[in-house]
Design a protein around this motif. Structure first.
Motif, short mmCIF file in Angstrom:
data_model
loop_
_atom_site.label_atom_id
_atom_site.label_comp_id
_atom_site.label_asym_id
_atom_site.label_seq_id
_atom_site.Cartn_x
_atom_site.Cartn_y
_atom_site.Cartn_z
N ILE A 1 0.75 -1.13 0.03
CA ILE A 1 0.17 -0.09 -0.02
C ILE A 1 0.88 1.16 0.04
O ILE A 1 1.66 1.51 0.96
N GLY A 2 0.86 1.97 -1.04
CA GLY A 2 1.67 3.02 -1.38
C GLY A 2 1.33 4.43 -1.13
O GLY A 2 0.14 4.64 -0.47
N PRO A 3 1.87 5.29 -1.66
CA PRO A 3 1.36 6.95 -1.59
C PRO A 3 0.02 7.07 -2.07
O PRO A 3 -0.41 6.27 -3.22
N GLY A 4 -0.75 7.76 -1.35
CA GLY A 4 -2.12 7.91 -1.87
C GLY A 4 -3.18 6.69 -1.65
O GLY A 4 -4.48 6.62 -2.29
N GLY B 1 1.44 2.79 -15.28
CA GLY B 1 1.16 2.37 -13.97
C GLY B 1 1.38 3.32 -12.63
O GLY B 1 2.44 3.90 -12.54
N ALA B 2 0.54 3.67 -11.99
CA ALA B 2 0.63 4.78 -10.85
C ALA B 2 1.87 4.20 -9.92
O ALA B 2 2.49 4.93 -9.41
N TRP C 1 7.72 3.49 -7.87
CA TRP C 1 8.91 2.63 -7.79
C TRP C 1 9.99 3.29 -8.64
O TRP C 1 11.33 3.19 -8.23
N PHE C 2 9.85 3.68 -9.72
CA PHE C 2 10.94 3.94 -10.71
C PHE C 2 11.28 5.44 -10.92
O PHE C 2 12.37 5.81 -11.22
N LYS C 3 10.42 6.21 -10.38
CA LYS C 3 10.79 7.59 -10.23
C LYS C 3 10.84 8.21 -8.90
O LYS C 3 11.64 9.16 -8.85
N GLN C 4 10.18 7.78 -8.03
CA GLN C 4 9.90 8.61 -6.73
C GLN C 4 10.55 7.99 -5.46
O GLN C 4 10.91 8.46 -4.39
N ALA C 5 10.56 6.48 -5.40
CA ALA C 5 10.85 5.89 -4.14
C ALA C 5 12.29 5.93 -3.84
O ALA C 5 13.14 6.11 -4.51
N SER D 1 -3.39 -5.56 -13.80
CA SER D 1 -3.39 -4.47 -12.78
C SER D 1 -2.61 -4.94 -11.11
O SER D 1 -2.42 -3.79 -10.66
N ALA D 2 -2.03 -6.15 -11.15
CA ALA D 2 -1.48 -6.33 -9.95
C ALA D 2 0.09 -5.79 -10.04
O ALA D 2 0.81 -5.71 -8.89
#
Length: 331
Positions: free
Chosen positions: A138-141, A169-170, A175-179, A328-329
């Motif tokens: 369960i990530g941001p937002g 994908g949100a 994962w690839f730009k913000q984490a 979607s997973a």
């Protein structure tokens, strides 16, 4: 309450409006399941008597299967007392599913479109799972996505995830730009029944595509810790991707004395290995399936094709275990 009877004599009660999977779990009865969204067909069973109602669409079933009385237990509810052609998992004790906070310990790029994420729990947290299961992150937002666990139990209370980028994908964008290290997230799990059954003297076969190698890695780690009298007779891993970069992990290093077959569907001109699809390569090896159990993990298309092909050449359905990655997973 409705009474649900299974083909091996087990029974449990289910209330209308509750999925058969959830009702079974609440009664301590473990039925096979994975996505819980009606798409992967892991929880497929046949209604022998009684009436059920779909709580949401069963896209994991074909029109012919629906006409023959097959249902998906994760999105079906009992309208009356029913009898199902399916068996539970016997004496398996499932770790309880729970929601826990965690932080990112590290993020490592394994390929252009794959990262390895290590998550750590607070010192007092307790989280147990069976290698092969998955979790929801369960990530941001409040964005929630499912990822298979790529490690067996760890005394360091860490979880390893292999995450593939999904266009648009949100969670992929995160994962690839913000984490970054120490980001606070939550996980829910463990989830699913994709894990090793009997291993003693069995010929274990793993078919994987893409990041479907993650739960295979976890199961291989667990096999290495089994006592001598529970070891399999042999292990074969067939891992497929489109190009060489898709085979981002050295799985061969975990297979001392066992067999690894890499497969590419769109190889470069210099590729000298197997070409095509993992299930076709396995069938082309003319395997002796009399003592084999197959564990397949990857795309829905691969799972469906592999099961159809292997049943056609004599593998009993009960010895084909799978976990399909629904889009979607973002697993």
């Amino acid at each position: 309450m409705r009474v649900v009877k299974l083909s091996n004599g087990r029974e449990f009660q289910a209330s209308p409006g509750t999925s058969l999977i959830e009702a079974a779990l609440a009664s301590g009865v473990i039925l096979p399941y994975s996505c819980k969204t009606g798409r992967c067909s892991t929880c497929k069973s046949k209604v022998i008597t009684g009436e059920t109602v779909a709580l949401q669409s069963e896209t994991g079933l074909s029109a012919d299967e629906k006409a023959e009385g097959w249902i998906l237990n994760c999105v079906r509810s009992a309208q009356t007392d029913i009898s199902l052609e399916v068996e539970d998992l016997g004496g398996v004790v499932m770790p309880p599913s729970k929601t826990l906070p965690c932080r990112i310990s590290s993020i490592e790029r394994l390929a252009t479109n794959v990262v390895r994420v290590m998550l750590r729990f607070p010192p007092n947290a307790e989280f147990n799972f069976i290698p092969g299961q998955y979790i929801d992150v369960i990530g941001p937002g409040g964005i929630r996505r499912s990822y298979s666990l790529a490690n067996a139990q760890s005394s360091e209370k860490t979880l390893e995830l292999h995450i593939r980028a999904v266009d648009g994908g949100a969670m992929s964008d995160y994962w690839f730009k913000q984490a970054k290290n120490d980001d606070l997230l939550r996980i829910n799990g463990p989830i699913g029944t994709f894990f090793l059954r009997d291993t003693k003297n069995i010929d274990l076969v793993f078919l994987a595509t893409g990041t479907g190698i993650a739960p295979v890695k976890a199961m291989l780690e667990s096999v290495a810790t089994l006592p001598a009298d529970q070891q399999p007779q042999s292990i074969l891993v067939i891992w497929g991707g489109r190009t060489e970069e898709d085979l981002y992990f050295d799985i061969q290093s975990m297979l001392a004395g066992q067999v690894f077959v890499p497969v590419l569907s769109r190889p470069s001109l210099g590729w000298s290995g197997k070409k095509g699809y993992v299930q076709d390569v396995f069938v082309s090896m003319n395997p002796d399936l009399s003592n084999s159990t197959v564990y397949a993990c990857g795309s829905e298309a691969m799972i469906r094709s592999a099961k159809a092909a292997l049943l056609q050449v004599g593998l009993p359905s009960a010895r084909f275990q799978s976990d399909a990655f629904v889009c979607s997973a973002e697993k």
